[in-house]
Design an enzyme around this catalytic site. Sequence first.
Site, PDB file in Angstrom:
ATOM      1  N   LYS A 113       4.045  -7.052   3.663  1.00 58.66           N
ATOM      2  CA  LYS A 113       3.792  -5.637   3.380  1.00 58.66           C
ATOM      3  C   LYS A 113       3.409  -4.952   4.677  1.00 58.66           C
ATOM      4  O   LYS A 113       3.059  -5.617   5.647  1.00 58.66           O
ATOM      5  CB  LYS A 113       2.686  -5.456   2.341  1.00 58.66           C
ATOM      6  CG  LYS A 113       1.299  -5.873   2.743  1.00 58.66           C
ATOM      7  CD  LYS A 113       0.509  -4.958   3.632  1.00 58.66           C
ATOM      8  CE  LYS A 113       0.463  -3.523   3.197  1.00 58.66           C
ATOM      9  NZ  LYS A 113      -0.398  -2.740   4.175  1.00 58.66           N
ATOM     10  N   THR A 173      -0.818  -3.417  10.768  1.00 65.29           N
ATOM     11  CA  THR A 173      -1.412  -3.499   9.442  1.00 65.29           C
ATOM     12  C   THR A 173      -0.346  -3.997   8.597  1.00 65.29           C
ATOM     13  O   THR A 173       0.336  -3.268   7.896  1.00 65.29           O
ATOM     14  CB  THR A 173      -1.832  -2.211   8.783  1.00 65.29           C
ATOM     15  OG1 THR A 173      -2.855  -1.675   9.537  1.00 65.29           O
ATOM     16  CG2 THR A 173      -2.408  -2.453   7.390  1.00 65.29           C
ATOM     17  N   ASN A 180      -0.294  10.443   5.764  1.00 63.60           N
ATOM     18  CA  ASN A 180      -1.488  10.134   6.542  1.00 63.60           C
ATOM     19  C   ASN A 180      -2.496  11.257   6.727  1.00 63.60           C
ATOM     20  O   ASN A 180      -3.603  11.021   7.186  1.00 63.60           O
ATOM     21  CB  ASN A 180      -1.082   9.585   7.908  1.00 63.60           C
ATOM     22  CG  ASN A 180      -0.588   8.169   7.771  1.00 63.60           C
ATOM     23  OD1 ASN A 180      -1.318   7.305   7.292  1.00 63.60           O
ATOM     24  ND2 ASN A 180       0.658   7.939   8.121  1.00 63.60           N
ATOM     25  N   GLU A 235       6.013   4.302   7.313  1.00 67.06           N
ATOM     26  CA  GLU A 235       5.571   5.457   6.547  1.00 67.06           C
ATOM     27  C   GLU A 235       6.436   6.678   6.850  1.00 67.06           C
ATOM     28  O   GLU A 235       6.517   7.132   7.978  1.00 67.06           O
ATOM     29  CB  GLU A 235       4.091   5.732   6.820  1.00 67.06           C
ATOM     30  CG  GLU A 235       3.222   4.678   6.154  1.00 67.06           C
ATOM     31  CD  GLU A 235       1.738   4.819   6.434  1.00 67.06           C
ATOM     32  OE1 GLU A 235       0.964   4.226   5.678  1.00 67.06           O
ATOM     33  OE2 GLU A 235       1.377   5.510   7.385  1.00 67.06           O
ATOM     34  N   THR A 273       0.877  -1.189   0.000  1.00 66.03           N
ATOM     35  CA  THR A 273       0.000   0.000   0.000  1.00 66.03           C
ATOM     36  C   THR A 273       0.909   1.232   0.000  1.00 66.03           C
ATOM     37  O   THR A 273       1.329   1.683  -1.061  1.00 66.03           O
ATOM     38  CB  THR A 273      -0.958   0.007   1.207  1.00 66.03           C
ATOM     39  OG1 THR A 273      -0.210  -0.146   2.406  1.00 66.03           O
ATOM     40  CG2 THR A 273      -1.988  -1.094   1.093  1.00 66.03           C
TER      41      THR A 273
END
Lengths: 407, 407
Positions: B179, B190, B402, B276, B153
Amino acid sequence: MEIIKGGITVPQGFEAAACEAGIKYQDRLDMALIYSKKPCRAAGVFTQNVVKAAPVLWDMEIINSRKKPQAVVINAGTANACTGAAGLRCCQETALLAAETMKMDADSVLVASTGVIGMEMPIDKMQTGIRMMAVSKNDSFDTGTEAARAIMTTDTREKEIAVQVEIDGKIVTVGGMAKGSGMIHPNMCTMLAFLTSDVLISKKMLQHILETDVEETYNMISVDGDTSTNDTVLFLANGMAGNKKLKAGTEDYTAFIAAVRTVNEYLAKAIAADGEGATALFEVTVKGSKTKEKAKTLAKSVVTSSLTKAAIAGHDANWGRFMCALGYSGEVFEPSRVDLFIESAAGKLQLVGNGMAVDYSEEKATEILKEAEVTLLADMKEGVEWATAWGCDLTHGYIDINADYRS
Amino acid sequence: MEIIKGGITVPQGFEAAACEAGIKYQDRLDMALIYSKKPCRAAGVFTQNVVKAAPVLWDMEIINSRKKPQAVVINAGTANACTGAAGLRCCQETALLAAETMKMDADSVLVASTGVIGMEMPIDKMQTGIRMMAVSKNDSFDTGTEAARAIMTTDTREKEIAVQVEIDGKIVTVGGMAKGSGMIHPNMCTMLAFLTSDVLISKKMLQHILETDVEETYNMISVDGDTSTNDTVLFLANGMAGNKKLKAGTEDYTAFIAAVRTVNEYLAKAIAADGEGATALFEVTVKGSKTKEKAKTLAKSVVTSSLTKAAIAGHDANWGRFMCALGYSGEVFEPSRVDLFIESAAGKLQLVGNGMAVDYSEEKATEILKEAEVTLLADMKEGVEWATAWGCDLTHGYIDINADYRS
């Protein structure tokens, strides 16, 4: 109850001072003094962090004794944490000098520090500051505000409030000031808060009221999930309002508790709204919960989530993140019953019904989330208890402030 | 044990495929298939979030049964979480079609999704994707890598690994891909991870080995403290290596466990390093602890702190934040015994001795913290147990990703 102008200097017999001691910051106020003309009943609540700063240890000893403090000396810039024996010596020398200069008992001086952990305390600068403040202290609105400004670190604005209630036919005032915008998390934050009142009250009752209220106010805010080494809330009451000593269970008691709640909730929300880099106050109310504790845990989980905070920064009604944060709170509930709403000055909107998206306007959602104060309301539909937590959005500003705070 | 080229397609009898199904993303791979020529013993570990995505519920039922899965269908872009009955129906239709197309039992197909919560699943696009992949699947290195890329993602790079060990005189291979870069936090993230192996092993033993290993690998990483609705680790073993069934307590058993650890630790660290917005992998090792559990809690507390993560982003040796995060972990220890060190390819440096600053060079500290992989070592000096946690720095990139992820 009436909210009035001013802060810690409004209750009778309280004075304040601030000065530029140059402890770490230059050309700004960085020390503050709170002084009461009479010895006070004092209450305190402190950080639960295992690593406790020297001033926290110093104050805990005084608060847990029968001593009657009369002053608080506060500095910003250095935390006096992880400073070993030298740190405790600094507290002692600060208190001794303040007591000597202002003619009090040596053990009637509380201290508080906020700033960088591990830096040596420049005791000579602190002593100069104390001497200046002992001379300049007074009970004007302005010095109260200056004191509130002097204790700021990364805060962008001072935080103060005063409220009045009638108790036993007398006007009783509660004043307060607070600082703190990073290392802020339930269980006491890198935050300092100081309350003053002229109410006559027993030490035990004052401690009970403060402890209970902290649970619903400061312990319900979060900026970044970091619980600091220095968190301190102190409450000094000098009894100069002239009321008969407050009794539990009376209307007066209820009125006083409401005044304290107003002061603490105002300051707690002000801290959250001024969170490092924050552009919005983020309020999360969980209702329809089986127990109050459960509602608190759920509300805190959402307000603490980096992903929900980033979504608020982006004015993005990414409700999946709200559901997700409720889900990992540690509490068990039925996801397929949950309703979610957002609300602000721009309106109210339902996002989720029975755990699934309802048909809502993304434009309206963005409009609501663009306001400076936004609320998420989660209805668990399993009971009647509720709780509110406060936080802020997570922005580039937080990174800017914290990637290189010490330099 | 040898680390070799490739990922999930290296073990004998395993094939993979990927395709552009256009589920949410356009012009990129967004569906993947893992296929075994023979039915597999399968193990799984799933999110502890109360809000569980439909594929998690689907897989849990299969893993907890005696069924022998043969395939996994994965999509990126939509999470199939908070999608109610329609979400479960989507899992069922996906599995049915995959089974029919590839001539398997309907209940031998596992599914996994990652992406936005609450979005409706475009089942027609998924069906088209399954038909394409049923035709294109093969056991080449390339399709393995494409599958690893298709499940991404906000990841910036695919994550895959394969290792070989000799067991019972046969070459046994373990392959893996994963991932996940946001909503990553201990207790399953996640993140999706898929392991394949040609080892012959009982289902019970496979589950035990996976569960135990997840505690030390995926459950020790954190990007942002958010535990997702979709976290899943699946392990398929088809027995085609030809070894006699693995027995507990043997050397072969130990060798296989080491292979699994290598795969999981590699993937877990790759997820943390690709957090991220991350520019650095942040490793925290706590040693000298009384118990292993305590070391884990302390290490996780530091690796999860927004303030320590921001300090790493700023290459700032702000050790007070490390001490502070140890202190609010919930574990009790003696702050005045703690030693802290930082280490990277640029060297090793002691920052703290017995809870206080030692005289170190800030320039050297910054040099060490500028590397792409940095380690904080905390020695509690109270025992012999240790643990390691992995995370990443907190940067502007995290906010960029985000603040408006859905658009």
